[in-house]
Design an enzyme around this catalytic site. Structure first.
Site, PDB file in Angstrom:
ATOM      1  N   MET A  30      81.895 156.841  30.064  1.00 22.77           N
ATOM      2  CA  MET A  30      81.639 158.087  29.327  1.00 22.77           C
ATOM      3  C   MET A  30      81.470 159.231  30.330  1.00 22.77           C
ATOM      4  SD  MET A  30      79.518 157.006  25.948  1.00 22.77           S
ATOM      5  CE  MET A  30      77.905 156.892  26.693  1.00 22.77           C
ATOM      6  N   HIS A  37      79.457 153.093  38.644  1.00 20.73           N
ATOM      7  CA  HIS A  37      80.825 153.137  38.102  1.00 20.73           C
ATOM      8  C   HIS A  37      81.841 152.853  39.201  1.00 20.73           C
ATOM      9  CE1 HIS A  37      78.808 155.954  35.115  1.00 20.73           C
ATOM     10  NE2 HIS A  37      79.414 155.113  34.317  1.00 20.73           N
ATOM     11  N   GLN A  61      78.714 155.745  18.960  1.00 16.44           N
ATOM     12  CA  GLN A  61      77.632 154.914  19.498  1.00 16.44           C
ATOM     13  C   GLN A  61      76.323 155.682  19.664  1.00 16.44           C
ATOM     14  OE1 GLN A  61      80.077 154.096  23.173  1.00 16.44           O
ATOM     15  NE2 GLN A  61      78.086 154.025  24.164  1.00 16.44           N
ATOM     16  N   GLY A 147      79.516 146.890  33.560  1.00 18.77           N
ATOM     17  CA  GLY A 147      78.346 146.680  34.411  1.00 18.77           C
ATOM     18  C   GLY A 147      77.333 145.747  33.753  1.00 18.77           C
ATOM     19  N   ASP A 150      74.108 146.943  31.443  1.00 25.59           N
ATOM     20  CA  ASP A 150      74.222 146.931  29.982  1.00 25.59           C
ATOM     21  C   ASP A 150      74.568 145.508  29.553  1.00 25.59           C
ATOM     22  OD1 ASP A 150      73.895 149.828  29.379  1.00 25.59           O
ATOM     23  OD2 ASP A 150      75.592 149.971  30.719  1.00 25.59           O
ATOM     24  N   GLN A 153      75.485 144.770  25.906  1.00 25.57           N
ATOM     25  CA  GLN A 153      76.828 145.315  25.654  1.00 25.57           C
ATOM     26  C   GLN A 153      77.898 144.365  26.201  1.00 25.57           C
ATOM     27  OE1 GLN A 153      78.101 149.590  26.180  1.00 25.57           O
ATOM     28  NE2 GLN A 153      78.794 148.867  28.171  1.00 25.57           N
ATOM     29  N   THR A 186      73.641 157.118  34.391  1.00 24.35           N
ATOM     30  CA  THR A 186      73.922 158.547  34.192  1.00 24.35           C
ATOM     31  C   THR A 186      72.676 159.244  33.656  1.00 24.35           C
ATOM     32  OG1 THR A 186      76.197 157.949  33.717  1.00 24.35           O
ATOM     33  CG2 THR A 186      75.512 160.150  33.025  1.00 24.35           C
ATOM     34  N   ARG A 187      71.902 158.524  32.836  1.00 20.73           N
ATOM     35  CA  ARG A 187      70.728 159.144  32.206  1.00 20.73           C
ATOM     36  C   ARG A 187      69.565 159.342  33.178  1.00 20.73           C
ATOM     37  NH1 ARG A 187      72.667 156.074  27.392  1.00 20.73           N
ATOM     38  NH2 ARG A 187      73.066 157.622  25.775  1.00 20.73           N
TER      39      ARG A 187
HETATM   40  O1  PAF Z   1      78.825 151.646  28.945  1.00 22.58           O
HETATM   41  C1  PAF Z   1      79.353 152.716  28.582  1.00 22.58           C
HETATM   42  O2  PAF Z   1      79.446 153.686  29.345  1.00 22.58           O
HETATM   43  C2  PAF Z   1      79.884 152.841  27.158  1.00 22.58           C
HETATM   44  O3  PAF Z   1      79.078 152.146  26.263  1.00 22.58           O
HETATM   45  C3  PAF Z   1      81.352 152.412  27.032  1.00 22.58           C
HETATM   46  C4  PAF Z   1      81.541 150.954  27.351  1.00 22.58           C
HETATM   47  C5  PAF Z   1      82.209 153.263  27.950  1.00 22.58           C
HETATM   48  C6  PAF Z   1      81.832 152.636  25.594  1.00 22.58           C
HETATM   49  O4  PAF Z   1      81.739 153.969  25.211  1.00 22.58           O
END
Ligand code: PAF
Length: 281
Positions: A30, A37, A61, A147, A150, A153, A186-187
């Site tokens: 994002m 990243h 999301q 990564g 997360d 995820q 990022t946050r």
């Molecule tokens: O982990 C992220 O940055 C986001 O959840 C992703 C996988 C790019 C989906 O928008």
């Protein structure tokens, strides 16, 4: 570096790459790129001849009241970092390109999407799965890299691939940390200077929990102690010690463990985890 905004242009380019027998990796992001990243990007480069990085702040999301509008947008720096690393393709689709039929969907990633982060962000993982599935559909990558910070995820995307028989190999990269242990995110940019100084305690306390388990203390004891210690410094959203393979409760013979937590520090929500193998079972 080629930059595509339209799926059809990207697909035409990638078809030619595949005709040249080049495998394709996708790193979905994002934006707001940081060293974490860049490790994903390096992994992608080690796996395939062509690397596509996507930048798309995915509205589905984010819940109402979350940070969709204020999510850090650092496009020129992101582009510079990717060019510097020799990335082949940057894909920056519009919302209409990703969601040509609107953002409504009946995506449901099931029970695993309702636990942990999913209990405070109920639609979050459905939105993640929806956009990742769409990106896979456009890019048709051989590999896609995520990564381990997360972690939930990551498991959800692996199960999306398995349940839909998608022909993409999901690869992961360990959490990158600042020198003081704070997981890169990022946050982290949202943290005030005072909170930034306090933030490394989060990982330290998760690490103390890991050591206490390795020393043979019971999971129940370590959970209680860590939760009360975390609560001194942070507003704890959840703190769990679970089976790392499927985020279920630990049985006496569970060896793969995850210590996983989400906390709030000021206005900032941070998540982190530690995965390890218990030797004393
Ligand atoms: O982990 C992220 O940055 C986001 O959840 C992703 C996988 C790019 C989906 O928008």
């Amino acid at each position: 570096m080629k930059i595509f905004e339209r799926s059809s242009d990207l697909q035409f380019f990638l078809d030619n790459c595949r005709n040249d027998n080049k495998a394709v990796s996708l790193v979905p992001t994002m934006g707001g790129l940081h060293d974490g990243h860049l490790r994903l990007v390096e992994k992608a480069q080690s796996l395939s001849g062509v690397v596509v990085v996507s930048i798309f702040v995915n509205p589905t999301q984010f819940a109402t009241g979350e940070d969709f509008d204020s999510y850090p947008k650092t496009f020129s720096n992101d582009k510079f970092l990717l060019e510097e690393r020799g990335i082949d393709v940057l894909f920056i689709p519009s919302k209409d390109e990703i969601y040509p039929n609107g953002t409504l969907s009946n995506y449901d990633v099931g029970e695993i999407g309702r636990l942990l982060c999913g209990s405070s962000r109920p639609k979050h993982f459905n939105g993640v799965a929806q956009v990742v599935n769409r990106l896979f559909d456009i890019v048709k990558p051989n590999y896609s890299i995520f990564g381990e910070k997360d972690y939930q995820q990551l498991l959800i995307i692996k199960s999306l691939v398995e349940n839909n028989n998608l022909n993409v190999s999901i690869e992961s990269v360990s959490t990158q940390r600042e020198d003081d242990g704070l997981a890169m995110s990022t946050r982290n940019k949202y943290l005030s200077a005072k909170d930034r100084m306090k933030a490394p305690l989060f990982y330290q306390q998760l690490n103390n929990a890991k050591m206490a388990i390795e020393q043979g203390n019971s999971i129940e004891f370590v959970m209680q102690k860590t939760l009360s210690e975390l609560s001194v410094n942070f507003e704890v959203e959840y703190f769990e010690v679970l089976n790392a393979n499927n985020l279920t409760q630990i049985a006496t013979n569970t060896a793969e463990i995850i210590i996983i937590s989400a906390i709030r520090l000021g206005e900032t929500r941070l998540i982190d985890n530690i995965v390890f193998r218990r030797s004393n079972v």
